[in-house]
Write an enzyme that holds these catalytic residues in place. Structure first.
Site, PDB file in Angstrom:
ATOM      1  N   SER A 124      10.637 -11.794 -13.584  1.00  0.00           N
ATOM      2  CA  SER A 124      11.720 -11.323 -14.445  1.00  0.00           C
ATOM      3  C   SER A 124      13.067 -11.817 -13.930  1.00  0.00           C
ATOM      4  CB  SER A 124      11.695  -9.791 -14.446  1.00  0.00           C
ATOM      5  OG  SER A 124      12.891  -9.280 -14.979  1.00  0.00           O
ATOM      6  N   TYR A 149      10.991  -1.151  -9.978  1.00  0.00           N
ATOM      7  CA  TYR A 149      10.322  -2.131 -10.848  1.00  0.00           C
ATOM      8  C   TYR A 149      10.747  -3.549 -10.468  1.00  0.00           C
ATOM      9  CZ  TYR A 149       9.776  -5.307 -14.757  1.00  0.00           C
ATOM     10  OH  TYR A 149       9.502  -6.419 -15.511  1.00  0.00           O
ATOM     11  N   LYS A 153       8.715  -7.094  -8.601  1.00  0.00           N
ATOM     12  CA  LYS A 153       8.703  -8.511  -9.019  1.00  0.00           C
ATOM     13  C   LYS A 153       9.146  -9.410  -7.866  1.00  0.00           C
ATOM     14  CE  LYS A 153       7.316  -7.767 -13.167  1.00  0.00           C
ATOM     15  NZ  LYS A 153       5.930  -8.077 -13.509  1.00  0.00           N
ATOM     16  N   GLY A 294      23.314   0.632 -13.474  1.00  0.00           N
ATOM     17  CA  GLY A 294      22.423  -0.482 -13.106  1.00  0.00           C
ATOM     18  C   GLY A 294      22.567  -1.700 -13.999  1.00  0.00           C
TER      19      GLY A 294
HETATM   20  P1  NAD Z   1       3.110  -4.330 -21.621  1.00  0.00           P
HETATM   21  O1  NAD Z   1       3.188  -2.991 -20.983  1.00  0.00           O
HETATM   22  O2  NAD Z   1       3.066  -4.395 -23.096  1.00  0.00           O
HETATM   23  O3  NAD Z   1       1.865  -5.144 -21.037  1.00  0.00           O
HETATM   24  C1  NAD Z   1       1.339  -4.926 -19.746  1.00  0.00           C
HETATM   25  C2  NAD Z   1      -0.144  -4.668 -19.892  1.00  0.00           C
HETATM   26  O4  NAD Z   1      -0.713  -4.458 -18.605  1.00  0.00           O
HETATM   27  C3  NAD Z   1      -0.451  -3.409 -20.729  1.00  0.00           C
HETATM   28  O5  NAD Z   1      -1.403  -3.751 -21.719  1.00  0.00           O
HETATM   29  C4  NAD Z   1      -1.025  -2.423 -19.717  1.00  0.00           C
HETATM   30  O6  NAD Z   1      -1.971  -1.561 -20.299  1.00  0.00           O
HETATM   31  C5  NAD Z   1      -1.616  -3.366 -18.676  1.00  0.00           C
HETATM   32  N1  NAD Z   1      -1.741  -2.827 -17.329  1.00  0.00           N
HETATM   33  C6  NAD Z   1      -0.813  -2.143 -16.608  1.00  0.00           C
HETATM   34  N2  NAD Z   1      -1.289  -1.833 -15.401  1.00  0.00           N
HETATM   35  C7  NAD Z   1      -2.558  -2.340 -15.337  1.00  0.00           C
HETATM   36  C8  NAD Z   1      -3.572  -2.341 -14.340  1.00  0.00           C
HETATM   37  N3  NAD Z   1      -3.392  -1.745 -13.153  1.00  0.00           N
HETATM   38  N4  NAD Z   1      -4.746  -2.956 -14.612  1.00  0.00           N
HETATM   39  C9  NAD Z   1      -4.948  -3.556 -15.805  1.00  0.00           C
HETATM   40  N5  NAD Z   1      -4.031  -3.569 -16.792  1.00  0.00           N
HETATM   41  C10 NAD Z   1      -2.840  -2.971 -16.551  1.00  0.00           C
HETATM   42  O7  NAD Z   1       4.331  -5.198 -21.058  1.00  0.00           O
HETATM   43  P2  NAD Z   1       4.864  -6.623 -21.496  1.00  0.00           P
HETATM   44  O8  NAD Z   1       6.222  -6.451 -22.044  1.00  0.00           O
HETATM   45  O9  NAD Z   1       3.839  -7.346 -22.283  1.00  0.00           O
HETATM   46  O10 NAD Z   1       5.040  -7.290 -20.066  1.00  0.00           O
HETATM   47  C11 NAD Z   1       4.043  -8.111 -19.484  1.00  0.00           C
HETATM   48  C12 NAD Z   1       4.485  -8.518 -18.094  1.00  0.00           C
HETATM   49  O11 NAD Z   1       5.748  -9.187 -18.175  1.00  0.00           O
HETATM   50  C13 NAD Z   1       4.702  -7.334 -17.151  1.00  0.00           C
HETATM   51  O12 NAD Z   1       4.276  -7.714 -15.852  1.00  0.00           O
HETATM   52  C14 NAD Z   1       6.198  -7.137 -17.173  1.00  0.00           C
HETATM   53  O13 NAD Z   1       6.689  -6.540 -16.013  1.00  0.00           O
HETATM   54  C15 NAD Z   1       6.688  -8.576 -17.313  1.00  0.00           C
HETATM   55  N6  NAD Z   1       8.029  -8.668 -17.904  1.00  0.00           N
HETATM   56  C16 NAD Z   1       8.282  -8.067 -19.105  1.00  0.00           C
HETATM   57  C17 NAD Z   1       9.563  -8.130 -19.645  1.00  0.00           C
HETATM   58  C18 NAD Z   1       9.864  -7.452 -20.955  1.00  0.00           C
HETATM   59  O14 NAD Z   1      11.047  -7.256 -21.242  1.00  0.00           O
HETATM   60  N7  NAD Z   1       8.908  -7.092 -21.775  1.00  0.00           N
HETATM   61  C19 NAD Z   1      10.560  -8.833 -18.972  1.00  0.00           C
HETATM   62  C20 NAD Z   1      10.276  -9.446 -17.756  1.00  0.00           C
HETATM   63  C21 NAD Z   1       8.974  -9.369 -17.228  1.00  0.00           C
HETATM   64  C1  UD1 Z   2      16.046  -4.497 -18.992  1.00  0.00           C
HETATM   65  C2  UD1 Z   2      15.671  -4.004 -17.622  1.00  0.00           C
HETATM   66  C3  UD1 Z   2      15.430  -5.189 -16.701  1.00  0.00           C
HETATM   67  C4  UD1 Z   2      14.414  -6.160 -17.304  1.00  0.00           C
HETATM   68  C5  UD1 Z   2      14.961  -6.617 -18.640  1.00  0.00           C
HETATM   69  C6  UD1 Z   2      14.041  -7.625 -19.301  1.00  0.00           C
HETATM   70  C7  UD1 Z   2      16.880  -1.864 -17.471  1.00  0.00           C
HETATM   71  C8  UD1 Z   2      17.991  -1.131 -16.759  1.00  0.00           C
HETATM   72  N1  UD1 Z   2      16.724  -3.161 -17.109  1.00  0.00           N
HETATM   73  O1  UD1 Z   2      17.321  -5.022 -18.849  1.00  0.00           O
HETATM   74  O2  UD1 Z   2      14.947  -4.750 -15.459  1.00  0.00           O
HETATM   75  O3  UD1 Z   2      14.227  -7.271 -16.468  1.00  0.00           O
HETATM   76  O4  UD1 Z   2      15.120  -5.455 -19.481  1.00  0.00           O
HETATM   77  O5  UD1 Z   2      13.409  -7.157 -20.386  1.00  0.00           O
HETATM   78  O6  UD1 Z   2      16.139  -1.317 -18.267  1.00  0.00           O
HETATM   79  N2  UD1 Z   2      21.546  -1.386 -24.638  1.00  0.00           N
HETATM   80  C9  UD1 Z   2      22.272  -0.527 -25.414  1.00  0.00           C
HETATM   81  N3  UD1 Z   2      21.639   0.540 -25.988  1.00  0.00           N
HETATM   82  C10 UD1 Z   2      20.306   0.766 -25.827  1.00  0.00           C
HETATM   83  C11 UD1 Z   2      19.553  -0.134 -25.031  1.00  0.00           C
HETATM   84  C12 UD1 Z   2      20.223  -1.176 -24.445  1.00  0.00           C
HETATM   85  O7  UD1 Z   2      23.489  -0.699 -25.582  1.00  0.00           O
HETATM   86  O8  UD1 Z   2      19.793   1.772 -26.368  1.00  0.00           O
HETATM   87  C13 UD1 Z   2      22.223  -2.550 -24.043  1.00  0.00           C
HETATM   88  C14 UD1 Z   2      22.173  -2.607 -22.531  1.00  0.00           C
HETATM   89  O9  UD1 Z   2      23.240  -1.928 -21.948  1.00  0.00           O
HETATM   90  C15 UD1 Z   2      22.228  -4.135 -22.293  1.00  0.00           C
HETATM   91  C16 UD1 Z   2      21.510  -4.711 -23.528  1.00  0.00           C
HETATM   92  O10 UD1 Z   2      21.556  -3.693 -24.525  1.00  0.00           O
HETATM   93  O11 UD1 Z   2      23.557  -4.586 -22.303  1.00  0.00           O
HETATM   94  C17 UD1 Z   2      20.058  -5.077 -23.274  1.00  0.00           C
HETATM   95  O12 UD1 Z   2      19.387  -3.955 -22.711  1.00  0.00           O
HETATM   96  P1  UD1 Z   2      17.809  -3.971 -22.437  1.00  0.00           P
HETATM   97  O13 UD1 Z   2      17.095  -4.382 -23.665  1.00  0.00           O
HETATM   98  O14 UD1 Z   2      17.438  -2.662 -21.842  1.00  0.00           O
HETATM   99  O15 UD1 Z   2      17.618  -5.164 -21.382  1.00  0.00           O
HETATM  100  P2  UD1 Z   2      18.322  -5.396 -19.954  1.00  0.00           P
HETATM  101  O16 UD1 Z   2      19.465  -4.514 -19.753  1.00  0.00           O
HETATM  102  O17 UD1 Z   2      18.570  -6.852 -19.828  1.00  0.00           O
END
Ligand code: NAD
Ligand code: UD1
Length: 338
Positions: A124, A149, A153, A294
């Site tokens: 991330s 979290y 990573k 944060g």
């Molecule tokens: P998600 O929660 O939809 O997908 C994660 C999946 O992993 C889920 O289906 C959950 O059931 C499964 N899981 C969790 N713990 C497990 C375990 N111990 N064993 C087996 N399965 C398990 O999340 P996502 O948004 O699809 O994210 C996927 C990956 O990308 C995650 O590692 C997340 O941290 C990373 N990531 C997501 C974002 C985002 O904004 N969505 C941003 C940066 C990184």
């Molecule tokens: C979040 C996570 C970050 C993760 C990233 C990627 C937090 C504090 N951080 O960050 O760890 O890597 O997603 O997916 O959750 N906002 C509003 N109102 C809302 C929600 C968000 O104004 O109800 C604003 C936030 O202040 C920010 C922007 O929208 O400026 C995006 O927020 P969000 O979608 O939560 O993503 P990140 O802050 O980038």
């Protein structure tokens, strides 16, 4: 030979499964369904017309993982499985360290045992911490994460680097996602957060569908063009394309590589609200609220490395992501229930 997709029933994992299948790959999905439904894999099968095994398995269960590696010829792993809620990670740090770090160590141990030494990992942009000025590039020092979290990573990246340093047969691709949004254009798979969404796009779409009254904009006094936070919103389909090319790269090049996956463009909270309104014709009521602890003012990627080395760049714009999010949200207001 198949690709094992951990967390393959989740938001990004299910979209990536579609793109892997469309690229002709064979896949095996494992998931413990702690934050997803097996129905998402069913939808992936409908979209692609292809079948694949979906196994309920926790990555911390070494015995079950061993059975999976014994039953299928796995050549590489794309590792999405993990917990991802920032706020929850502050309340339950041990669960996050156990699930994300402990789980990854177990997975890597089983991979090593079976001689599978190729992994693409979901990292991330959060690993860049708070000290750099955007655009963030892969050469910048990582660290200074502000929550457990993010720290999982950071540590997993280091574990994977250490593994490569210890054994030159490993290939690792660390993918640092910026802000994934959007859904599959069929409207059959998308993001289905439990409870009140923390992230901006699912919150906006729940306001649009009538589940939430109004959006709270967290701060309008940042040093940004309109005072609201700026992020790099990447369509989940572009992110999935990035995984397909990263997998091919990892299958052909040994060692540890890291790539940002973003668009390179900064979009403010109010820009995203406006884009959603224009794409859907739905007004999103909002109020200005205090800053969220944060949060940083501006985060967006330097994507030149992924473009130059992988030949990948994001092709879909924020409007397309808003259209696809809405198509998914309006047809599935409660996520995967049917
Ligand atoms: P998600 O929660 O939809 O997908 C994660 C999946 O992993 C889920 O289906 C959950 O059931 C499964 N899981 C969790 N713990 C497990 C375990 N111990 N064993 C087996 N399965 C398990 O999340 P996502 O948004 O699809 O994210 C996927 C990956 O990308 C995650 O590692 C997340 O941290 C990373 N990531 C997501 C974002 C985002 O904004 N969505 C941003 C940066 C990184
Ligand atoms: C979040 C996570 C970050 C993760 C990233 C990627 C937090 C504090 N951080 O960050 O760890 O890597 O997603 O997916 O959750 N906002 C509003 N109102 C809302 C929600 C968000 O104004 O109800 C604003 C936030 O202040 C920010 C922007 O929208 O400026 C995006 O927020 P969000 O979608 O939560 O993503 P990140 O802050 O980038």
């Amino acid at each position: 030979m198949a690709v094992l997709v951990t967390g393959g029933a989740g938001y990004i994992g299910s979209q990536t499964c579609v793109h892997l299948l469309e690229a002709g790959k064979e896949i095996v999905v494992i998931d413990n369904f702690s934050n997803s439904s097996p129905l998402s894999s069913q939808a992936v099968k409908e979209i692609t017309g292809k079948d694949f095994p979906v196994i309920e398995c926790d990555i911390r269960d070494e015995e079950k993982l061993g059975e999976v590696f014994s039953s299928y010829k796995i050549e590489a792993v794309i590792h999405f499985a993990g917990l991802k809620a920032v706020g929850e990670s502050c309340q339950k740090p041990l669960e996050y360290y156990d699930n994300n770090i402990g789980g990854t160590v177990k997975l890597l141990s089983v991979m090593k045992k079976f001689g599978v030494k190729c992994i693409v990992f979901s990292s991330s942009a959060t690993v860049y911490g708070e000290k750099h000025t955007a655009p963030f590039n892969e050469e910048m020092e990582v660290g200074g994460t502000t929550n457990p979290y993010g720290t999982t990573k950071l540590y997993i990246e280091q574990i994977l680097r250490d593994l490569c340093a210890s054994d030159s047969e490993w290939s690792v691709c660390l993918l640092r996602y910026f802000n994934p949004i959007g859904a599959h254009e069929s409207g059959k798979i998308g993001e289905a957060p439990n409870g009140i969404p923390n992230n901006l796009m699912p919150y906006i779409s729940q306001v649009a569908v009538g589940k939430r009254e109004k959006l709270s904009v967290f701060g309008d006094d940042y040093d940004t063009p309109d005072g609201t936070g700026v992020r790099d919103y990447i369509h989940v389909a572009d992110l999935a394309d990035g995984h397909v090319v990263a997998l091919d790269r990892a299958l052909s090049v040994k060692g540890c590589e890291v790539y940002n996956l973003g668009t390179g463009k900064g979009v403010s909270v109010l820009d995203l609200v406006k884009a959603f309104e224009e794409a859907t014709g739905i007004k999103i009521p909002y109020v200005i609220a205090p800053r969220r602890p944060g949060d940083i003012a501006t985060s967006y990627a330097d994507c030149s490395k992924a473009k130059n080395v992988l030949g990948w760049e994001a092709r879909r714009d924020v409007r397309k992501a808003c259209e696809d999010t809405w198509n998914w949200q309006k047809n599935n207001p409660d996520g995967f229930t049917k």
